[in-house]
Each structure stands twice: as C-alpha cells, then as structure tokens.
Design an enzyme around this catalytic site. Structure first.
Site, mmCIF file in Angstrom:
data_model
loop_
_atom_site.group_PDB
_atom_site.id
_atom_site.type_symbol
_atom_site.label_atom_id
_atom_site.label_comp_id
_atom_site.label_asym_id
_atom_site.label_seq_id
_atom_site.Cartn_x
_atom_site.Cartn_y
_atom_site.Cartn_z
ATOM 1 N N TYR A 1 0.840 -1.210 0.000
ATOM 2 C CA TYR A 1 0.000 0.000 0.000
ATOM 3 C C TYR A 1 0.860 1.239 0.000
ATOM 4 O O TYR A 1 1.963 1.220 0.507
ATOM 5 C CB TYR A 1 -0.917 0.011 1.225
ATOM 6 C CG TYR A 1 -2.010 -1.044 1.218
ATOM 7 C CD1 TYR A 1 -2.330 -1.773 0.075
ATOM 8 C CD2 TYR A 1 -2.728 -1.316 2.374
ATOM 9 C CE1 TYR A 1 -3.335 -2.744 0.090
ATOM 10 C CE2 TYR A 1 -3.739 -2.274 2.392
ATOM 11 C CZ TYR A 1 -4.031 -2.982 1.245
ATOM 12 O OH TYR A 1 -5.029 -3.931 1.266
ATOM 13 N N LYS B 1 -23.014 7.202 -4.759
ATOM 14 C CA LYS B 1 -22.604 8.568 -5.134
ATOM 15 C C LYS B 1 -22.313 8.704 -6.621
ATOM 16 O O LYS B 1 -22.575 9.746 -7.199
ATOM 17 C CB LYS B 1 -21.419 9.042 -4.300
ATOM 18 C CG LYS B 1 -20.123 8.299 -4.477
ATOM 19 C CD LYS B 1 -19.089 8.884 -3.508
ATOM 20 C CE LYS B 1 -17.841 8.073 -3.485
ATOM 21 N NZ LYS B 1 -16.927 8.506 -2.425
ATOM 22 N N PHE C 1 -15.765 -0.480 -3.400
ATOM 23 C CA PHE C 1 -14.942 0.671 -3.825
ATOM 24 C C PHE C 1 -15.761 1.968 -3.837
ATOM 25 O O PHE C 1 -15.433 2.899 -4.572
ATOM 26 C CB PHE C 1 -14.330 0.426 -5.204
ATOM 27 C CG PHE C 1 -12.979 -0.264 -5.182
ATOM 28 C CD1 PHE C 1 -12.634 -1.162 -4.189
ATOM 29 C CD2 PHE C 1 -12.039 -0.014 -6.189
ATOM 30 C CE1 PHE C 1 -11.394 -1.803 -4.180
ATOM 31 C CE2 PHE C 1 -10.793 -0.641 -6.189
ATOM 32 C CZ PHE C 1 -10.478 -1.544 -5.183
HETATM 33 N N1 NAP Z 1 -6.731 -8.091 0.773
HETATM 34 C C1 NAP Z 1 -7.017 -7.389 -0.292
HETATM 35 O O1 NAP Z 1 -6.713 -7.763 -1.431
HETATM 36 C C2 NAP Z 1 -7.736 -6.085 -0.113
HETATM 37 C C3 NAP Z 1 -8.341 -5.445 -1.212
HETATM 38 C C4 NAP Z 1 -9.018 -4.258 -0.996
HETATM 39 C C5 NAP Z 1 -9.089 -3.721 0.290
HETATM 40 N N2 NAP Z 1 -8.467 -4.340 1.336
HETATM 41 C C6 NAP Z 1 -8.511 -3.778 2.713
HETATM 42 O O2 NAP Z 1 -9.828 -3.384 3.025
HETATM 43 C C7 NAP Z 1 -9.875 -1.986 3.309
HETATM 44 C C8 NAP Z 1 -11.191 -1.445 2.834
HETATM 45 O O3 NAP Z 1 -11.343 -1.695 1.434
HETATM 46 P P1 NAP Z 1 -11.959 -0.592 0.502
HETATM 47 O O4 NAP Z 1 -11.291 0.723 0.778
HETATM 48 O O5 NAP Z 1 -11.942 -1.123 -0.873
HETATM 49 O O6 NAP Z 1 -13.462 -0.542 1.086
HETATM 50 P P2 NAP Z 1 -14.800 0.020 0.458
HETATM 51 O O7 NAP Z 1 -15.704 0.217 1.611
HETATM 52 O O8 NAP Z 1 -15.294 -0.837 -0.643
HETATM 53 O O9 NAP Z 1 -14.399 1.421 -0.193
HETATM 54 C C9 NAP Z 1 -13.947 2.463 0.621
HETATM 55 C C10 NAP Z 1 -13.934 3.741 -0.196
HETATM 56 O O10 NAP Z 1 -15.279 4.118 -0.518
HETATM 57 C C11 NAP Z 1 -15.448 5.527 -0.337
HETATM 58 N N3 NAP Z 1 -16.329 5.702 0.816
HETATM 59 C C12 NAP Z 1 -16.235 5.064 2.014
HETATM 60 N N4 NAP Z 1 -17.227 5.465 2.827
HETATM 61 C C13 NAP Z 1 -17.965 6.339 2.136
HETATM 62 C C14 NAP Z 1 -19.113 7.073 2.469
HETATM 63 N N5 NAP Z 1 -19.699 6.961 3.656
HETATM 64 N N6 NAP Z 1 -19.633 7.909 1.519
HETATM 65 C C15 NAP Z 1 -19.061 8.013 0.309
HETATM 66 N N7 NAP Z 1 -17.946 7.343 -0.057
HETATM 67 C C16 NAP Z 1 -17.393 6.500 0.853
HETATM 68 C C17 NAP Z 1 -14.054 6.073 -0.065
HETATM 69 O O11 NAP Z 1 -13.354 6.315 -1.283
HETATM 70 P P3 NAP Z 1 -13.499 7.656 -2.147
HETATM 71 O O12 NAP Z 1 -13.634 8.807 -1.196
HETATM 72 O O13 NAP Z 1 -12.288 7.668 -2.971
HETATM 73 O O14 NAP Z 1 -14.745 7.458 -2.944
HETATM 74 C C18 NAP Z 1 -13.362 4.904 0.597
HETATM 75 O O15 NAP Z 1 -11.964 4.947 0.517
HETATM 76 C C19 NAP Z 1 -8.614 -1.418 2.623
HETATM 77 O O16 NAP Z 1 -8.172 -0.212 3.171
HETATM 78 C C20 NAP Z 1 -7.643 -2.535 2.871
HETATM 79 O O17 NAP Z 1 -7.138 -2.446 4.198
HETATM 80 C C21 NAP Z 1 -7.825 -5.513 1.140
#
Ligand code: NAP
Length: 348
Positions: free
Chosen positions: A53, A245, A239
């Site tokens: 990351y 949104k 994502f």
């Molecule tokens: N093991 C793996 O391969 C893997 C893969 C992916 C993730 N992960 C882990 O899981 C964590 C979470 O994954 P993810 O970030 O993909 O989760 P997600 O919940 O699918 O997406 C989070 C993103 O959505 C947007 N968001 C979140 N809450 C919001 C809200 N209330 N209103 C509007 N937009 C919102 C933000 O991005 P924007 O502001 O840019 O829209 C935020 O960064 C990562 O940080 C990582 O630690 C692991």
C-alpha cells in the site's frame, strides 16, 4: 464496540477494522493520523495495512501506508492498544519493485518483507501477518473462474507456512492469515499446520459485499466454520459504488473517478451499476443511506469476523462506524436477497 476472537487465537478485535490503503495516495499523513485517532476514539482496536500500500500501487509510494501508521504509533505510543495486521505481497509482474515480483512467498523473501514492515511500522511485532494473495494460479481481483491452463511454478503452501512459522518462533509475528484465498487454500494451510505442528491460519481476508457474495457459495463459509478461521471482509462498499454517489453524480470525486479510467474495471461493470441502483433504491425506500444499509448488512453476517472499512474523510469514517448501530429489518433483508437473486455476484 463489540470485540470478537480471531480464529482460535487470543486476539480480540473490534468488529470493525480500520483499512488504510488510501494512506499515502488519497490521504496525507495528517489525514491518516486523524483517522487513526478517530477510529480508536470510537472503539476500533484493529488496523489493517499491507507492504504494497497505498493503492493505486506505485514504486514511488510503496510502503508509505505502513510508514504513516508507524509514525502514528511512534507519536502516540499506543502500540499495545491496537491489533496490527499487515500483509506480504504475492508475486505480481505489475509490481516488480516488490522483491522482483517472484518467489515472494519463500523463506528468504518472507524474512526480508517482515523486517521491512517492522521497520516502517516502528514496532517489534506484528499481531497478524497475512499472505496478501497466493503464489499459485488462482482467479483473483475480478477474475472468477479457475483456469487449469494458467498453471505456473509457485512456492508451495507448505514452504510458505514453514517460513511464517519461523517468523512466529522469532517473535516477529504473532499470528498468521491469508487473503484472496480459496476453500482449497484454506484447508491446505490447515492440513500442513496440523501435520507439521506449524501455526494455524486465523483469518482469511477476502472480498465481500452486496455485489460479491461468493464467500457464501464457494465452500468458503463451511471451510472457515469447520476450521475455525475468521473472515475479514474487505471492500464492503464495492470501492464506493454501494454509496450510490456515482449513480447520483457520475463525476463525483472518489477512487473510481480520480484514478485512470479502466484502473478497476470490476467495479464499473454495467451489472454492478444496475445492482447498486437497486440496492440504493431499497435503502432509500426504507429511510436508510445506501452506504449504511450495505455496511450494516456485511457487519451482521454470521461468518464475518471483522469488516475492514475504508474512508478518505472523517465524515465518511463517522458514517461508516455509525452503521454499526443499525439493525436491518426482515423486510430490508428480504429485499436484499431478492436483488441478489437477480444480480448474483456481479461485482466478484
Ligand atoms: N486483501 C485485499 O486484497 C484487499 C483489497 C481491498 C481492500 N483491502 C482492505 O480493506 C480496506 C477497505 O477496502 P476498501 O477501501 O476497498 O473498502 P470500500 O468500503 O469498498 O471502499 C472504501 C472507499 O469508498 C469511499 N467511501 C467510504 N465510505 C464512504 C461514504 N460513507 N460515503 C461516500 N464514499 C465512501 C471512499 O473512497 P473515495 O472517497 O475515494 O470514494 C473509501 O476509501 C482497505 O483499506 C484494505 O485495508 C484488502
């Protein structure tokens, strides 16, 4: 916030885990520290990161996420209050800057990766050390069917497990987990652990959200239940698509518009957009925010050990943590299952 046991370990973690893959790309070090302070203030004690990351991955920024968490640990002295999880990258030709992108999961590379993570994180132990993706041929990150013709040389699971066991013996990591794994992979790790007296995997970190429920149908739920392995559900908002949104404003600023088009095709498939529109309509018809319905649903699934949430602002983080209080009605759950029957795993 409710705490849960991870696998068969003594680790007790909050049911929400703070994801960090935006730290160092969409979020600055100051933002990262503010998120960490806020999350701990709300009862979260579990932090997930990775050596590769931030996302989008690049040679220039790789390691920044761990460095920002490390500077926060050093500044606050709160190491003993958190359960810290990080990951070693598997081989990926797109990331040659991570140990040459080959044999990443052998003993030499695992030792080197652990030492680098410990240094960046300013700590002398990692609570949960995870294999980010397997060495072997397996459909991951949007590919959904297994292709026997794509077989390639890989570091055997037994060797990876043995090397991780040495790191546990050395006290550098406490427990181990896997990510982007299959039911076969989970059982293979457990089999070798039992046969050789090596550490058991405690967790599997896999994709799980309203548009991607393969965990329930790929024998993963049964394998994890019987072997005592906890699911760490990642990308619970697909994502950001499940917030609606981008449906409300296709140009909304966020991960799916700020990075180059085509960067993450699985979350912009027409069927994903159609499913998200239906989930958003269902939420709104019941006076719920689409994001909160999507999160509350993941938080409540029986096989989810912890849900890894991500945010780029404190307002998002607040909204996502608040959803932990929400209990979805039977009617909403029925509505979710009806949509799922028509759009099954379109975001897998
Ligand atoms: N093991 C793996 O391969 C893997 C893969 C992916 C993730 N992960 C882990 O899981 C964590 C979470 O994954 P993810 O970030 O993909 O989760 P997600 O919940 O699918 O997406 C989070 C993103 O959505 C947007 N968001 C979140 N809450 C919001 C809200 N209330 N209103 C509007 N937009 C919102 C933000 O991005 P924007 O502001 O840019 O829209 C935020 O960064 C990562 O940080 C990582 O630690 C692991």
């Amino acid at each position: 916030m409710e705490r849960r046991q991870l696998g068969q370990t003594d680790l007790m973690v909050s049911k929400l885990c703070l994801g960090s893959m935006t730290f160092g790309e969409q979020n600055t070090e100051t933002d990262a520290h503010a998120q960490l302070d806020y999350a701990l203030g709300r009862g979260i004690n579990f932090i997930d990161t990775a050596e590769m990351y931030p996302v989008m991955a690049s040679r220039d920024t790789q390691g920044s996420t761990e460095r920002f968490i490390g500077s926060w640990l050093k500044k606050t002295g709160r190491r003993s209050e958190v359960v810290l999880a990080t990951k070693i990258a598997g081989p990926n030709k797109m990331m040659p800057w991570i140990r040459g992108a080959s044999h990443n999961l052998d003993a030499t590379n695992i030792r080197s990766a652990v030492e680098d993570s410990l240094r960046r994180l300013h700590t002398d132990y990692i609570d949960l050390y995870q294999v980010h993706w397997p060495s072997r041929n397996l459909p991951i990150f949007g590919a959904s069917s297994f292709n026997p013709q794509a077989e390639r040389p890989a570091v055997p699971i037994e060797d990876t497990l043995g090397a991780l066991g040495e790191m546990v013996q050395a006290g550098m990591i406490r427990h181990i987990g896997v990510s982007n794994e299959s039911a076969w992979g989970v059982c293979e790790y457990i089999k070798h652990a039992e046969a050789r007296g090596l550490p058991r995997i405690a967790t599997v970190q896999n994709l799980y959200n309203l548009t991607a429920r393969a965990f329930e149908t790929s024998l993963m739920d049964e394998a994890c239940f019987r072997e005592g392995v906890s699911l760490l559900a990642y990308s619970p908002l697909a994502f950001g698509q499940l917030t609606a949104k981008y449906l409300d404003d296709p140009q909304a600023v966020g991960r799916l518009t700020v990075f180059p088009a085509g960067w993450s095709p699985r979350y912009v498939r027409p069927a994903v957009l159609a499913a998200c529109a239906e989930y958003a309509a269902l939420a709104r018809a019941h006076g719920l925010l689409p994001s909160q319905m999507a999160l509350a649903w993941v938080y409540s699934r029986w096989f989810v050990g912890a849900t890894i949430i991500g945010a780029t602002s404190l307002a998002q983080l607040e909204e996502n943590i608040d959803a932990a209080e929400l209990v979805l009605s039977a009617e909403v759950r029925r509505g979710i299952d009806e949509i799922h029957a028509r759009y099954t795993n379109v975001g897998q």
